[in-house]
Design a protein around this motif. Structure first.
Motif, PDB file in Angstrom:
ATOM      1  N   ASP A   7       1.189  -2.404   8.121  1.00  0.00           N
ATOM      2  CA  ASP A   7       2.303  -2.299   9.114  1.00  0.00           C
ATOM      3  C   ASP A   7       2.014  -2.775  10.305  1.00  0.00           C
ATOM      4  O   ASP A   7       0.842  -3.192  10.313  1.00  0.00           O
ATOM      5  N   THR A   8       2.953  -2.830  11.334  1.00  0.00           N
ATOM      6  CA  THR A   8       2.545  -3.434  12.864  1.00  0.00           C
ATOM      7  C   THR A   8       1.733  -2.586  13.388  1.00  0.00           C
ATOM      8  O   THR A   8       0.872  -3.112  14.306  1.00  0.00           O
ATOM      9  N   ASP A   9       1.098  -1.372  13.087  1.00  0.00           N
ATOM     10  CA  ASP A   9       0.161  -0.416  13.690  1.00  0.00           C
ATOM     11  C   ASP A   9      -1.237  -0.630  12.940  1.00  0.00           C
ATOM     12  O   ASP A   9      -2.166  -0.111  13.480  1.00  0.00           O
ATOM     13  N   GLY A  10      -1.123  -1.682  12.141  1.00  0.00           N
ATOM     14  CA  GLY A  10      -2.630  -2.240  11.451  1.00  0.00           C
ATOM     15  C   GLY A  10      -2.916  -1.252  10.175  1.00  0.00           C
ATOM     16  O   GLY A  10      -3.833  -1.602   9.548  1.00  0.00           O
ATOM     17  N   GLN A  11      -2.164  -0.278   9.921  1.00  0.00           N
ATOM     18  CA  GLN A  11      -2.495   0.781   8.982  1.00  0.00           C
ATOM     19  C   GLN A  11      -1.544   0.540   7.678  1.00  0.00           C
ATOM     20  O   GLN A  11      -0.781  -0.139   7.782  1.00  0.00           O
ATOM     21  N   SER A  36      -6.925  -7.432  -2.314  1.00  0.00           N
ATOM     22  CA  SER A  36      -5.923  -7.715  -0.925  1.00  0.00           C
ATOM     23  C   SER A  36      -5.358  -9.054  -1.117  1.00  0.00           C
ATOM     24  O   SER A  36      -5.636  -9.671  -1.692  1.00  0.00           O
ATOM     25  N   HIS A  37      -3.963  -8.846  -0.560  1.00  0.00           N
ATOM     26  CA  HIS A  37      -3.323  -9.961  -0.829  1.00  0.00           C
ATOM     27  C   HIS A  37      -2.704 -10.408   0.478  1.00  0.00           C
ATOM     28  O   HIS A  37      -2.315 -10.031   1.347  1.00  0.00           O
ATOM     29  N   ASP A  38      -2.706 -12.076   0.756  1.00  0.00           N
ATOM     30  CA  ASP A  38      -2.186 -12.666   1.941  1.00  0.00           C
ATOM     31  C   ASP A  38      -0.711 -13.220   1.496  1.00  0.00           C
ATOM     32  O   ASP A  38      -0.652 -13.768   0.276  1.00  0.00           O
ATOM     33  N   SER A  52      10.100   0.844   9.717  1.00  0.00           N
ATOM     34  CA  SER A  52       9.474  -0.670  10.018  1.00  0.00           C
ATOM     35  C   SER A  52       8.670  -1.177   8.975  1.00  0.00           C
ATOM     36  O   SER A  52       8.287  -2.415   8.874  1.00  0.00           O
ATOM     37  N   HIS A  53       7.951  -0.186   7.962  1.00  0.00           N
ATOM     38  CA  HIS A  53       7.142  -0.464   6.943  1.00  0.00           C
ATOM     39  C   HIS A  53       8.160  -0.630   5.685  1.00  0.00           C
ATOM     40  O   HIS A  53       8.058  -1.685   4.858  1.00  0.00           O
ATOM     41  N   LEU A  54       9.208   0.110   5.199  1.00  0.00           N
ATOM     42  CA  LEU A  54       9.869   0.196   4.343  1.00  0.00           C
ATOM     43  C   LEU A  54      10.845  -0.817   4.080  1.00  0.00           C
ATOM     44  O   LEU A  54      10.898  -1.607   3.028  1.00  0.00           O
ATOM     45  N   MET A  55      11.429  -1.500   5.171  1.00  0.00           N
ATOM     46  CA  MET A  55      12.438  -2.412   5.301  1.00  0.00           C
ATOM     47  C   MET A  55      11.725  -3.707   5.194  1.00  0.00           C
ATOM     48  O   MET A  55      12.328  -4.868   5.211  1.00  0.00           O
ATOM     49  N   ALA A  65      -2.178  -8.824   4.275  1.00  0.00           N
ATOM     50  CA  ALA A  65      -0.765  -7.899   4.446  1.00  0.00           C
ATOM     51  C   ALA A  65      -0.609  -6.810   3.474  1.00  0.00           C
ATOM     52  O   ALA A  65       0.278  -5.939   3.794  1.00  0.00           O
ATOM     53  N   TYR A  66      -0.981  -6.992   2.101  1.00  0.00           N
ATOM     54  CA  TYR A  66      -0.727  -6.173   1.031  1.00  0.00           C
ATOM     55  C   TYR A  66      -2.028  -5.940   0.424  1.00  0.00           C
ATOM     56  O   TYR A  66      -2.874  -6.741   0.251  1.00  0.00           O
ATOM     57  N   ARG A  67      -1.875  -4.366  -0.031  1.00  0.00           N
ATOM     58  CA  ARG A  67      -3.127  -4.217  -1.164  1.00  0.00           C
ATOM     59  C   ARG A  67      -2.577  -3.502  -2.357  1.00  0.00           C
ATOM     60  O   ARG A  67      -1.901  -2.635  -2.021  1.00  0.00           O
ATOM     61  N   THR A  68      -3.173  -3.846  -3.460  1.00  0.00           N
ATOM     62  CA  THR A  68      -2.965  -3.096  -4.647  1.00  0.00           C
ATOM     63  C   THR A  68      -4.116  -2.460  -5.139  1.00  0.00           C
ATOM     64  O   THR A  68      -5.094  -2.806  -5.208  1.00  0.00           O
TER      65      THR A  68
END
Length: 526
Positions: free
Chosen positions: A479-483, A360-362, A290-293, A369-372
């Protein structure tokens, strides 16, 4: 061996199992699962270097059953014998080993009409049409190149209603699967074989409704992850196909490390960052698809200096697990830049990785949605020397041996505990001018400088020897679980030898098994 797997999924909530092995291991597992109330429902065989691997799907069941593997004469004789005893062939696999055509079949109870046909495509298609008119339906299809010519094998049972048979290269096969699915047909059996330079796919369709899925050409790690995920969502694997994976074997099945865990806690930061695993409650670990794809292409390289090179990515060259990326240009520092526009959410000293900046990136309208995560950074020589003693050397969770090695590094580079006696080696500690110019809450543009690369914490450098100046960067996605979970923007998830040679070379080819996170599909300077 480099093997790939394909699976067809349909609704179900009964007991089930999946097993793949050579014949001895497969037969032993068949006997074991049969005693446990499971029955072999489908069998497929893939052959690499004349070594067959048997793949079986199991469902809850009772009553008589059989498994038979033999050449055609023996297989046909057994099929007739078992059919007269109230068993029906439900799945067949045709394959070739050392020039001999072999057949594997699974039998279950039944008293309906039935047929078996093995032939070239023209004869097979003609027989399919003929038997369909006579009230039989193709329930299993298998295909392989035998003696240089494709051979098709089909199992037919009494049936009615819509049905279809389709054989084509992947793009056409996938399009037809979508088309027929929308028309109320479901793929119930699939197989694949290599014909010259073209990989062919063949599938049988019957009426169906509800959830369904097709997961094709994946390595074992990805295949079993999907099987686990969809099983929890009320689907059951009903047929499989094995084939040779076009990537090298040593690049496959390396998303999830087999032992231990990897979750990163940044000192002074509230969030935890995780390795991409679905479920760690059982003995088997499954990749978190769910995360990788779902990774999206928005990143550029975190530097603009063309002298900077890539080293370890998902795994180090020695095979150790990294879950991140390393970039360096020998012992020299370089400017670390934002891989995409975003908001700085953390700046601070991590007890293991030294100075750390998190952005953090929108992306595509999704906030945060993403963080580097940029690590091993410099923030002024004096500041870093103090932090090394006051924060890292007092960290109770770091092992005594690592702290001892780090202390050796500090003392050998002029970083004594007493600031008055220090004589910092600038090759290791940089200068007081090399600081972090951004702060929490600041908006940064793509390519904006965040810091200077260094080797500040023990995760960057410990023990004797020269500098290990480099940028360590984690790429993470919510991911969908917020982590947040780590991912590889190259889509390779392997050791460095399986990545493109150049820093900006295109990220493509059969070893790129997951979505690429680079803007435009390839790493490029900001």
């Amino acid at each position: 061996m480099a093997r790939a797997y394909t699976g067809v999924f349909l609704p179900g909530n009964d007991g089930h199992a999946l097993w793949a092995a050579g014949w001895a291991g497969f037969e032993a597992k068949w006997k074991e699962l049969s005693k446990s109330g499971l029955r072999l429902h489908s069998i497929s065989v893939s052959v690499e270097n004349n070594v067959p691997q048997f793949i079986g799907t199991y469902r809850a069941g009772t009553g008589g059953h059989a498994l038979w593997v033999a050449n055609w004469a023996s297989f046909e004789a057994k099929w007739k014998e078992l059919s007269e005893q109230g068993l029906r062939l439900v799945s067949i696999a045709v394959y070739e080993v050392n020039g001999t055509a072999m057949y594997a079949g699974a039998f279950l109870p039944g008293n309906d009409g039935y047929a078996l046909w093995v032939a070239n495509w023209a004869s097979f298609e003609a027989k399919w049409k003929e038997l369909s008119k006579n009230g039989l339906r193709l329930v299993c299809v298998s295909a392989a190149v035998i003696g240089g010519t494709p051979q098709y094998a089909g199992v037919f049972r009494t049936g009615s209603g819509g049905h279809a048979l389709w054989a084509a290269p992947w793009n056409s096969f996938d399009a037809k699967w979508k088309e027929l699915s929308a028309q109320g047909l479901r793929l119930v059996s699939v197989d694949t074989f290599q014909q010259g330079r073209t990989r062919m796919w063949v599938g049988a369709y019957l009426p169906g409704q509800g959830g369904h899925g097709l997961w094709a050409g994946q390595d074992w790690e990805s295949f079993t992850a999907r099987w686990h995920e969809w099983s929890q969502q009320g689907l059951r694997l009903v047929d499989t196909a094995g084939s040779k994976h076009p990537c090298t074997a040593n690049a496959l099945n390396q998303v999830v490390m087999p032992t231990g865990t990897y979750n990163y806690f940044v000192t002074g930061h509230s969030d935890v960052y995780h390795w991409p695993v679905q479920d760690t409650t059982g003995a088997t670990r499954y990749a978190r698809l769910s995360h990788l794809m779902a990774v999206e292409p928005f990143l550029t390289l975190p530097f603009s200096d063309p002298d900077v090179k890539r080293s370890g990515i998902w795994r180090y060259g020695d095979g150790g697990w990294h879950h991140a990326g390393d970039y360096s240009q020998g012992d020299a520092t370089f400017e670390v830049r934002a891989s995409a526009a975003g908001t700085v959410v953390h700046v601070g000293w991590d007890q293991w990785s030294g100075n750390t900046v998190i952005v953090s990136h929108d992306v595509n309208g999704v906030s945060d949605a993403y963080r580097t995560m940029y690590m091993h950074l410099r923030d002024g020589a004096d500041h870093d020397a103090d932090a090394a003693w006051n924060d890292t050397m007092t960290a109770g969770w770091i092992s005594a041996s690592d702290l001892a090695a780090y202390k050796t590094h500090l003392l050998e580079t002029g970083n004594t505990q007493d600031p008055a006696t220090r004589d910092l080696d600038s090759a290791h500690w940089g200068t007081n001018a090399q600081t972090i110019p951004v702060s929490v809450g600041q908006q940064v543009a793509r390519g904006e400088q965040l810091a200077w690369a260094g080797n500040t914490g023990p995760g960057g450098k410990k023990g004797s020897g020269g500098p290990n100046t480099h940028l360590h960067i984690f790429w993470t996605r919510r991911d969908t679980d917020g982590q947040f979970y780590f991912y590889d923007p190259y889509g390779v998830y392997s050791t460095p030898d399986n990545y493109a040679a150049g820093v900006t070379d295109a990220t493509s080819g059969p070893c790129v098994r997951y979505p690429v996170g680079w803007k435009g599909g390839k790493p490029q300077y900001p």
